[in-house]
Design a protein around this motif. Structure first.
Motif, PDB file in Angstrom:
ATOM      1  N   VAL A  21       0.835  -1.199   0.000  1.00 37.27           N
ATOM      2  CA  VAL A  21       0.000   0.000   0.000  1.00 37.27           C
ATOM      3  C   VAL A  21       0.869   1.247   0.000  1.00 37.27           C
ATOM      4  N   THR A  58      -8.735   9.751   0.620  1.00 36.86           N
ATOM      5  CA  THR A  58      -8.153   8.507   0.126  1.00 36.86           C
ATOM      6  C   THR A  58      -8.336   7.378   1.135  1.00 36.86           C
ATOM      7  N   LEU A  59      -8.245   7.698   2.413  1.00 34.49           N
ATOM      8  CA  LEU A  59      -8.485   6.687   3.442  1.00 34.49           C
ATOM      9  C   LEU A  59      -9.911   6.155   3.362  1.00 34.49           C
ATOM     10  N   ALA A  62      -9.926   3.823   0.591  1.00 33.58           N
ATOM     11  CA  ALA A  62      -9.229   2.590   0.964  1.00 33.58           C
ATOM     12  C   ALA A  62     -10.114   1.699   1.834  1.00 33.58           C
ATOM     13  N   TYR A  65     -12.472  -0.008  -0.427  1.00 34.44           N
ATOM     14  CA  TYR A  65     -11.786  -1.095  -1.119  1.00 34.44           C
ATOM     15  C   TYR A  65     -11.455  -2.244  -0.173  1.00 34.44           C
ATOM     16  N   ALA A  66     -11.323  -1.953   1.109  1.00 32.68           N
ATOM     17  CA  ALA A  66     -11.109  -3.020   2.077  1.00 32.68           C
ATOM     18  C   ALA A  66     -12.325  -3.950   2.121  1.00 32.68           C
ATOM     19  N   PHE A 211      -3.614   3.496  -4.118  1.00 25.73           N
ATOM     20  CA  PHE A 211      -4.053   2.740  -2.939  1.00 25.73           C
ATOM     21  C   PHE A 211      -4.837   1.492  -3.313  1.00 25.73           C
ATOM     22  N   THR A 212      -5.254   1.384  -4.566  1.00 18.74           N
ATOM     23  CA  THR A 212      -6.043   0.218  -4.999  1.00 18.74           C
ATOM     24  C   THR A 212      -5.184  -0.956  -5.447  1.00 18.74           C
ATOM     25  N   ASN A 215      -5.491  -4.526  -3.858  1.00 13.93           N
ATOM     26  CA  ASN A 215      -6.647  -5.343  -4.222  1.00 13.93           C
ATOM     27  C   ASN A 215      -6.387  -6.167  -5.474  1.00 13.93           C
ATOM     28  N   LEU A 232      -4.646  -1.984   4.371  1.00 13.54           N
ATOM     29  CA  LEU A 232      -5.069  -0.735   3.746  1.00 13.54           C
ATOM     30  C   LEU A 232      -5.158   0.395   4.765  1.00 13.54           C
ATOM     31  N   MET A 236      -2.410   3.443   4.763  1.00 12.53           N
ATOM     32  CA  MET A 236      -2.886   4.797   4.501  1.00 12.53           C
ATOM     33  C   MET A 236      -2.531   5.741   5.641  1.00 12.53           C
ATOM     34  N   CYS A 363     -11.368   4.720  -9.656  1.00  7.47           N
ATOM     35  CA  CYS A 363     -11.524   4.536  -8.207  1.00  7.47           C
ATOM     36  C   CYS A 363     -12.946   4.866  -7.762  1.00  7.47           C
TER      37      CYS A 363
END
Length: 440
Positions: A21, A58-59, A62, A65-66, A211-212, A215, A232, A236, A363
């Motif tokens: 990450v 962005t967090l 993330a 995406y988590a 950050f992706t 995944n 993630l 981050m 994203c």
């Protein structure tokens, strides 16, 4: 230890995943873009708020995406989410744009940054920058052709070294060059009283992109439902802290106006402390950081192409893993090869603009698939993003505003980016007609 769906070996631990990450986000942006962001903000405080605010945004992405990774803990990342939620055309368009622009364009541009800094460190003529960039991309392929274990060890080393470079920069800025300056570095900058705040988001968000990538590698993560969210989140937090501290160091040494006039703020800070030797030290750090970014970008992108091939949305040969090393070698060579073509074409600078636009648009659409998953799958999931549906909605809306701002401020570049995406539509239907194996 082997994914029952794809054959990937699950070898990434929490530490490895968190470093992926961090390594996928920290490239050259934090060493170069703060000066551009300072030009578009009215004070040091506004600049810091922009960097921290973009980090929090962005967090949020993330965390979304988590949950997506916990729901689909297999290789492919955004491609898989778009294919399942919106159909194979959406997945194909992501893969098409990723191959032509997003991952390849970013890698080509950042490899060129690596080459320019490496050339300056060793006193080489500017003409060797292109061969150095090509060699760096070829080395990425070689490192990762023989299994993920060695590639991860090298990636961890690159990430730890780039964090060391960040730490040296912060210490020099805060405790050496900035001590006793008394500069009101949070104060308003009269020269930029009327600048727009939103335009600063573009160079800042570029520095946070990536950050992706974890995944995409979800098929190789141990205990992915548990490891992905933690990696993630921790990764981050580390990036946000690093970016905030680096900007504080820049402001403490250069002030807001000085930062706005600087094209190489990291080198200026180090030069003020240690002279030319300090500038050379940070050049080494930037070269390492950019090389590590190229490594994780291309490794992550190869997994997307492999899954597309396995789905029938790309060449079947690209969808095969190496029988011994369990790596998508042909997909990696293809992506690296196209990145090299972009380096040789000299168009990587423009492609970086297209890549930033396309990456964040992807994203936002990827996060939007979370609403589809929540509606269609009501069962238990190992991780759920807190504050649903508010946080995903905030992310999608804010990125949508940034996309609109990008269209307003850079209509030609973003328009070409949209055209590249749209060109994938007829390609998809031609492919579907020629190769009936496309899964629906």
């Amino acid at each position: 230890m082997t994914s029952p769906v794809t054959g990937y070996q699950r070898s990434l631990r929490l530490r490895d995943a968190a470093l992926v990450v961090i390594g996928g986000i920290i490239g050259g942006g934090i060493f170069l873009n703060p000066g551009i962001a300072a030009q578009r903000t009215e004070s040091g405080l506004a600049l810091l708020l922009m960097w921290v605010g973009a980090g929090v945004l962005t967090l949020i992405g993330a965390l979304c995406y988590a949950e997506l990774g916990a729901r689909r803990p297999h290789a492919g990342g955004t491609y898989v989410y778009l294919r399942e939620a919106f159909g194979p055309l959406a997945g194909f368009l992501f893969g098409w744009t990723m191959l032509l622009v997003i991952y390849s364009g970013s890698s080509a541009a950042v490899a060129t940054i690596f080459a320019s800094y490496a050339a300056s460190v060793f006193g080489l003529p500017a003409g060797v920058a292109t061969p150095l960039a090509v060699g760096a991309l070829a080395m990425v392929a070689v490192i990762n052709l023989f299994g993920l274990k060695f590639g991860v060890q090298m990636q961890n080393l690159f990430t730890l070294l780039k964090l060391l470079a960040v730490a040296v920069l912060v210490v020099c800025g805060l405790f050496l060059a900035g001590v006793g300056s008394g500069a009101p570095w949070l104060a308003a900058d009269p020269a930029r009283a009327d600048v727009g705040f939103m335009s600063a988001s573009l160079p800042v968000l570029f520095a946070y992109s990536g950050f992706t990538y974890l995944n995409n590698l979800a098929g190789e993560v141990r205990e992915p439902q548990r490891t992905l969210p933690r990696a993630l989140f921790l990764g981050m937090l580390g990036v946000i802290a690093a970016y905030a501290l680096v900007n504080v160091a820049y402001l403490a040494v250069l002030g807001h106006d000085g930062l706005a006039h600087s094209r190489t703020p990291a080198a200026e800070v180090m030069n003020k402390v240690f002279g030319p030797a300090g500038a050379k030290v940070i050049a080494i750090g930037i070269a390492i950081s950019t090389f590590g970014f190229c490594n994780i970008t291309l490794v992550a992108g190869a997994r997307v192409l492999q899954v597309m091939g396995a789905d029938g949305l790309f060449f079947a040969s690209v969808g095969r893993l190496h029988p011994r090393h369990h790596t998508p070698n042909l997909a990696l060579v293809l992506l690296v090869g196209w990145s090299i073509v972009l380096v040789l074409s000299g168009s990587y600078g423009q492609l970086l603009d297209y890549a930033t636009f396309g990456d964040w648009l992807a994203c936002a659409v990827g996060v939007a698939t979370l609403f589809w998953y929540r509606h269609r799958q009501q069962g238990e999931v190992a991780f759920r993003v807190p504050g649903y549906p508010l946080l995903p909605l905030i992310f999608v809306v804010v990125i949508g505003l940034v996309v609109v701002q990008s269209l307003r401020t850079s209509l030609v570049n973003t328009g070409i980016g949209v055209a590249i995406m749209a060109a994938g539509i007829p390609v998809y239907f031609i492919w579907k007609h020629l190769f009936r194996a496309v899964r629906t």
